[in-house]
Design a protein around this motif. Structure first.
Motif, PDB file in Angstrom:
ATOM      1  N   ILE A  50      -3.549  -3.274   1.984  1.00 37.61           N
ATOM      2  CA  ILE A  50      -2.827  -2.927   0.752  1.00 37.61           C
ATOM      3  C   ILE A  50      -3.737  -2.160  -0.189  1.00 37.61           C
ATOM      4  O   ILE A  50      -3.329  -1.164  -0.802  1.00 37.61           O
ATOM      5  N   GLU A  51      -4.986  -2.573  -0.290  1.00 35.08           N
ATOM      6  CA  GLU A  51      -5.929  -1.885  -1.172  1.00 35.08           C
ATOM      7  C   GLU A  51      -6.146  -0.443  -0.727  1.00 35.08           C
ATOM      8  O   GLU A  51      -6.160   0.474  -1.548  1.00 35.08           O
ATOM      9  N   VAL A  52      -6.293  -0.224   0.563  1.00 38.76           N
ATOM     10  CA  VAL A  52      -6.461   1.127   1.090  1.00 38.76           C
ATOM     11  C   VAL A  52      -5.236   1.976   0.760  1.00 38.76           C
ATOM     12  O   VAL A  52      -5.361   3.130   0.331  1.00 38.76           O
ATOM     13  N   GLU A  53      -4.054   1.403   0.924  1.00 35.90           N
ATOM     14  CA  GLU A  53      -2.825   2.145   0.631  1.00 35.90           C
ATOM     15  C   GLU A  53      -2.720   2.481  -0.853  1.00 35.90           C
ATOM     16  O   GLU A  53      -2.362   3.604  -1.231  1.00 35.90           O
ATOM     17  N   ILE A  54      -3.043   1.537  -1.722  1.00 36.16           N
ATOM     18  CA  ILE A  54      -3.002   1.792  -3.160  1.00 36.16           C
ATOM     19  C   ILE A  54      -3.981   2.910  -3.534  1.00 36.16           C
ATOM     20  O   ILE A  54      -3.627   3.836  -4.273  1.00 36.16           O
ATOM     21  N   GLN A  55      -5.193   2.840  -3.019  1.00 40.54           N
ATOM     22  CA  GLN A  55      -6.179   3.881  -3.323  1.00 40.54           C
ATOM     23  C   GLN A  55      -5.724   5.239  -2.794  1.00 40.54           C
ATOM     24  O   GLN A  55      -5.908   6.263  -3.455  1.00 40.54           O
ATOM     25  N   ARG A  56      -5.114   5.247  -1.623  1.00 42.35           N
ATOM     26  CA  ARG A  56      -4.613   6.500  -1.042  1.00 42.35           C
ATOM     27  C   ARG A  56      -3.537   7.107  -1.939  1.00 42.35           C
ATOM     28  O   ARG A  56      -3.552   8.310  -2.233  1.00 42.35           O
ATOM     29  N   LEU A  57      -2.617   6.272  -2.395  1.00 39.55           N
ATOM     30  CA  LEU A  57      -1.539   6.765  -3.253  1.00 39.55           C
ATOM     31  C   LEU A  57      -2.072   7.204  -4.614  1.00 39.55           C
ATOM     32  O   LEU A  57      -1.650   8.236  -5.151  1.00 39.55           O
ATOM     33  N   ASP A  58      -3.000   6.425  -5.172  1.00 39.74           N
ATOM     34  CA  ASP A  58      -3.593   6.793  -6.464  1.00 39.74           C
ATOM     35  C   ASP A  58      -4.331   8.126  -6.380  1.00 39.74           C
ATOM     36  O   ASP A  58      -4.403   8.865  -7.357  1.00 39.74           O
ATOM     37  N   ALA A  59      -4.887   8.428  -5.209  1.00 35.19           N
ATOM     38  CA  ALA A  59      -5.632   9.678  -5.025  1.00 35.19           C
ATOM     39  C   ALA A  59      -4.705  10.852  -4.727  1.00 35.19           C
ATOM     40  O   ALA A  59      -5.162  11.980  -4.568  1.00 35.19           O
TER      41      ALA A  59
END
Length: 82
Positions: A39-48
């Motif tokens: 989930i953290e990887v996905e959130i960071q991907r979307l935020d970027a």
């Protein structure tokens, strides 16, 4: 991607030995840690801006992350009283 670390050891820096013990000994904890990481990887991907998601989807991911962290905190607390 954000350089901020959101892995469990960064979030709970004083709990390294407990986190390690839980990871080695508890399959449920390993599942929580793996889900948190995904989930953290996905959130960071979307935020970027590397993917598209609605604001509602991003908020839901963040809520899931918080629920997982609540479970991790409960497992840490339980381990401390053993």
């Amino acid at each position: 991607m954000s350089e901020a670390r959101h892995d469990l050891h960064a979030l709970f820096p004083d709990e390294g030995p407990i986190l390690h013990a839980l990871k080695v000994e508890d399959a449920r904890f390993r599942d929580l840690a793996d889900r948190h990481h995904a989930i953290e990887v996905e959130i960071q991907r979307l935020d970027a801006g590397l993917g598209a998601a609605s604001d509602e989807r991003l908020e839901e991911l963040k809520k899931q992350r918080l629920r997982l962290l609540d479970e991790v905190m409960a497992m840490i607390a339980a381990r401390k009283v053993e």
